[in-house]
Write a protein that holds these residues in place. Sequence first.
Motif, PDB file in Angstrom:
ATOM      1  N   THR A 189      56.560   4.347  44.849  1.00  0.00           N
ATOM      2  CA  THR A 189      55.292   5.077  44.792  1.00  0.00           C
ATOM      3  C   THR A 189      54.663   4.851  43.424  1.00  0.00           C
ATOM      4  N   PRO A 190      53.341   4.786  43.340  1.00  0.00           N
ATOM      5  CA  PRO A 190      52.699   4.586  42.044  1.00  0.00           C
ATOM      6  C   PRO A 190      52.996   5.756  41.109  1.00  0.00           C
ATOM      7  N   LYS A 191      53.269   5.446  39.834  1.00  0.00           N
ATOM      8  CA  LYS A 191      53.574   6.495  38.861  1.00  0.00           C
ATOM      9  C   LYS A 191      52.312   6.884  38.116  1.00  0.00           C
ATOM     10  N   ILE A 192      52.167   8.163  37.861  1.00  0.00           N
ATOM     11  CA  ILE A 192      51.036   8.675  37.102  1.00  0.00           C
ATOM     12  C   ILE A 192      51.590   9.727  36.144  1.00  0.00           C
ATOM     13  N   ASN A 193      51.195   9.633  34.877  1.00  0.00           N
ATOM     14  CA  ASN A 193      51.725  10.623  33.952  1.00  0.00           C
ATOM     15  C   ASN A 193      50.906  11.910  34.018  1.00  0.00           C
ATOM     16  N   ARG A 194      51.472  12.952  33.430  1.00  0.00           N
ATOM     17  CA  ARG A 194      50.860  14.279  33.525  1.00  0.00           C
ATOM     18  C   ARG A 194      49.462  14.304  32.909  1.00  0.00           C
ATOM     19  N   ARG A 195      49.300  13.649  31.749  1.00  0.00           N
ATOM     20  CA  ARG A 195      47.994  13.644  31.079  1.00  0.00           C
ATOM     21  C   ARG A 195      46.928  13.004  31.967  1.00  0.00           C
ATOM     22  N   ASP A 196      47.252  11.851  32.577  1.00  0.00           N
ATOM     23  CA  ASP A 196      46.280  11.197  33.454  1.00  0.00           C
ATOM     24  C   ASP A 196      45.962  12.061  34.659  1.00  0.00           C
TER      25      ASP A 196
END
Length: 96
Positions: free
Chosen positions: A5-12
């Motif tokens: 699954t694509p990773k996305i950080n909390r800030r983004d």
Amino acid sequence: MSTETPKINRRDWLRQSAAFIGAAAVAPLLFTSRAEAADKMAKTAVNYRDKPKGSEMCSNCKLFIPASTPTADGECKAVAGKISPKGWCDIYVPKS
Ligand code: SF4
């Protein structure tokens, strides 16, 4: 075929969520008349200022309601109070 699954950080994620919520709040104002847009935000809530941000200014924002002369303060569909044509705020929407 990848099953990752694509990773996305909390800030983004927070940034994208804030942009989505802001757009959702402003979108109805783009399609309503002046009389229908009764509830407006305070200038402080949108970081309104009387100076432009580069080429971005109220006079070329979709939400600006100009006065009878181009240099006089007008109104905004979203922000309460007198609005300078040279002003700017966080929810600026460029005219297309
Ligand atoms: S920049 Fe902000 S205050 Fe100015 S017209 Fe657009 S939404 Fe209103």
